[in-house]
Design a protein around this motif. Structure first.
Motif, mmCIF file in Angstrom:
data_model
loop_
_atom_site.group_PDB
_atom_site.id
_atom_site.type_symbol
_atom_site.label_atom_id
_atom_site.label_comp_id
_atom_site.label_asym_id
_atom_site.label_seq_id
_atom_site.Cartn_x
_atom_site.Cartn_y
_atom_site.Cartn_z
ATOM 1 N N GLU A 9 0.803 -1.225 0.000
ATOM 2 C CA GLU A 9 0.000 0.000 0.000
ATOM 3 C C GLU A 9 0.837 1.276 0.000
ATOM 4 O OE1 GLU A 9 -2.964 -0.224 3.142
ATOM 5 O OE2 GLU A 9 -4.312 -1.303 1.796
ATOM 6 N N PHE A 10 2.132 1.165 0.247
ATOM 7 C CA PHE A 10 2.969 2.370 0.309
ATOM 8 C C PHE A 10 2.983 3.120 -1.022
ATOM 9 C CE2 PHE A 10 6.021 0.936 3.964
ATOM 10 C CZ PHE A 10 4.928 0.692 4.771
ATOM 11 N N GLY A 11 2.906 2.369 -2.132
ATOM 12 C CA GLY A 11 2.963 2.996 -3.453
ATOM 13 C C GLY A 11 1.601 3.239 -4.073
ATOM 14 N N MET A 12 0.543 3.015 -3.304
ATOM 15 C CA MET A 12 -0.814 3.191 -3.826
ATOM 16 C C MET A 12 -1.363 4.555 -3.400
ATOM 17 S SD MET A 12 -2.263 -0.692 -3.234
ATOM 18 C CE MET A 12 -3.802 -0.383 -4.098
ATOM 19 N N PRO A 13 -2.402 5.041 -4.099
ATOM 20 C CA PRO A 13 -2.994 6.337 -3.721
ATOM 21 C C PRO A 13 -3.478 6.334 -2.275
ATOM 22 C CG PRO A 13 -3.871 5.582 -5.836
ATOM 23 C CD PRO A 13 -3.052 4.445 -5.268
ATOM 24 N N LYS A 14 -3.375 7.506 -1.623
ATOM 25 C CA LYS A 14 -3.810 7.648 -0.232
ATOM 26 C C LYS A 14 -5.135 8.396 -0.199
ATOM 27 C CE LYS A 14 0.519 6.464 0.987
ATOM 28 N NZ LYS A 14 1.083 6.120 -0.258
ATOM 29 N N PRO A 15 -6.029 8.091 0.721
ATOM 30 C CA PRO A 15 -5.927 6.966 1.636
ATOM 31 C C PRO A 15 -6.111 5.648 0.890
ATOM 32 C CG PRO A 15 -8.085 7.965 1.857
ATOM 33 C CD PRO A 15 -7.306 8.802 0.882
ATOM 34 N N SER A 16 -5.604 4.580 1.491
ATOM 35 C CA SER A 16 -5.692 3.271 0.837
ATOM 36 C C SER A 16 -7.025 2.618 1.184
ATOM 37 C CB SER A 16 -4.526 2.390 1.271
ATOM 38 O OG SER A 16 -4.421 2.377 2.669
ATOM 39 N N TYR A 17 -7.612 1.995 0.190
ATOM 40 C CA TYR A 17 -8.873 1.283 0.388
ATOM 41 C C TYR A 17 -8.626 -0.200 0.154
ATOM 42 C CZ TYR A 17 -11.086 5.830 0.393
ATOM 43 O OH TYR A 17 -11.435 7.114 0.710
ATOM 44 N N THR A 18 -9.185 -1.015 1.034
ATOM 45 C CA THR A 18 -8.954 -2.458 1.002
ATOM 46 C C THR A 18 -9.294 -3.057 -0.360
ATOM 47 O OG1 THR A 18 -9.381 -2.543 3.369
ATOM 48 C CG2 THR A 18 -9.506 -4.620 2.168
ATOM 49 N N ILE A 19 -10.396 -2.635 -0.971
ATOM 50 C CA ILE A 19 -10.799 -3.211 -2.257
ATOM 51 C C ILE A 19 -9.728 -2.986 -3.322
ATOM 52 C CG2 ILE A 19 -12.156 -1.174 -2.957
ATOM 53 C CD1 ILE A 19 -12.870 -4.901 -3.831
ATOM 54 N N ASP A 20 -9.103 -1.809 -3.323
ATOM 55 C CA ASP A 20 -8.059 -1.514 -4.316
ATOM 56 C C ASP A 20 -6.828 -2.390 -4.074
ATOM 57 O OD1 ASP A 20 -9.773 0.456 -5.305
ATOM 58 O OD2 ASP A 20 -8.870 2.014 -4.055
ATOM 59 N N THR A 21 -6.474 -2.568 -2.819
ATOM 60 C CA THR A 21 -5.320 -3.404 -2.479
ATOM 61 C C THR A 21 -5.587 -4.855 -2.853
ATOM 62 O OG1 THR A 21 -4.833 -1.900 -0.650
ATOM 63 C CG2 THR A 21 -3.729 -4.042 -0.635
ATOM 64 N N LEU A 22 -6.777 -5.353 -2.541
ATOM 65 C CA LEU A 22 -7.127 -6.738 -2.888
ATOM 66 C C LEU A 22 -7.082 -6.956 -4.398
ATOM 67 C CD1 LEU A 22 -10.109 -7.291 -0.414
ATOM 68 C CD2 LEU A 22 -7.886 -8.435 -0.326
ATOM 69 N N THR A 23 -7.606 -6.011 -5.150
ATOM 70 C CA THR A 23 -7.609 -6.116 -6.614
ATOM 71 C C THR A 23 -6.176 -6.164 -7.141
ATOM 72 O OG1 THR A 23 -9.710 -4.940 -6.707
ATOM 73 C CG2 THR A 23 -8.422 -5.016 -8.745
ATOM 74 N N TYR A 24 -5.339 -5.286 -6.625
ATOM 75 C CA TYR A 24 -3.942 -5.225 -7.058
ATOM 76 C C TYR A 24 -3.188 -6.513 -6.696
ATOM 77 C CZ TYR A 24 0.792 -3.394 -7.661
ATOM 78 O OH TYR A 24 2.096 -3.212 -8.049
ATOM 79 N N LEU A 25 -3.395 -7.007 -5.475
ATOM 80 C CA LEU A 25 -2.716 -8.234 -5.043
ATOM 81 C C LEU A 25 -3.145 -9.441 -5.885
ATOM 82 C CD1 LEU A 25 -2.756 -7.807 -1.165
ATOM 83 C CD2 LEU A 25 -0.726 -7.914 -2.621
ATOM 84 N N LYS A 26 -4.437 -9.512 -6.219
ATOM 85 C CA LYS A 26 -4.922 -10.628 -7.042
ATOM 86 C C LYS A 26 -4.270 -10.617 -8.432
ATOM 87 C CE LYS A 26 -9.370 -11.581 -7.210
ATOM 88 N NZ LYS A 26 -10.846 -11.485 -7.104
#
Length: 192
Positions: free
Chosen positions: A76-93
């Motif tokens: 999440e450090f390189g993702m837009p702030k604030p971080s949203y769980t759905i965006d992180t999950l999508t990226y990780l998948k």
């Protein structure tokens, strides 16, 4: 597919309560491993007294050193702030297609899940492992087929308690792994 638990938090700082819960889950469930996803800024929390991202990552890495089933994740450090769980999950998948991700949260967060961005998508596409927290039962979503309630020990330690204790000059070395405590002490975090 490797079954990977995702335990999100600011971990400001990580403490033995976090680690005991994570250890219980990875040793007593279908999870192969667990990633601590260090959040730069929780949209629901104030930013005051939050250590810089990479210092919280360093504390986490020291805390879990030597245990192969844990990993500190800075995605999440390189993702837009604030971080949203759905965006992180999508990226990780997308980034790790051979892993099946399980979201880990307490009953208190499950009760408020309907306030999260795209929560319907989260709960329809991911299994959620939910551990008990005093004062909450998980609310209506606890019966959802993707929600798996687990009976972990309840450990009443908080990062807030640790920060306030350090500010008051108290020794909290036994509330966190030794290497994490030594780094916090050496860097004078939260001392007045």
């Amino acid at each position: 597919m490797s079954k990977t638990g995702l335990y999100f938090g600011s971990f400001n700082p990580v403490h033995n309560g976090h680690l005991m819960l994570a250890n219980y889950l990875v040793e007593n469930s279908e999870l192969d491993c667990l990633w601590f996803v260090i959040s730069p800024q929780n949209p629901f929390k104030a930013k005051e007294s939050l250590l810089p991202d990479y210092q919280r990552l360093e504390i986490m890495q020291r805390a879990i050193d030597g245990y192969s089933k844990f990993r500190a994740c800075d995605i999440e450090f390189g993702m837009p702030k604030p971080s949203y769980t759905i965006d992180t999950l999508t990226y990780l998948k997308e980034k790790y297609p051979t892993r099946e991700f399980f979201l880990i949260m307490g009953t208190d967060n499950l009760e408020r899940l309907d306030r999260w961005k795209n929560y319907e998508q989260i709960i329809s596409q991911h299994n959620i492992i939910v551990f008990p927290r005093n004062g909450s039962d998980g609310g209506p979503l606890k019966d959802h087929p993707k929600v798996h309630m687990v009976d972990t020990p309840i450990i009443e330690v908080s990062s807030t308690f640790i920060r306030e204790s350090i500010r008051s000059g108290k020794d909290v070395r036994f509330f966190m792994p030794e290497k994490a405590f030594e780094y916090i002490d050496e860097m004078n975090f939260w001392k007045r």
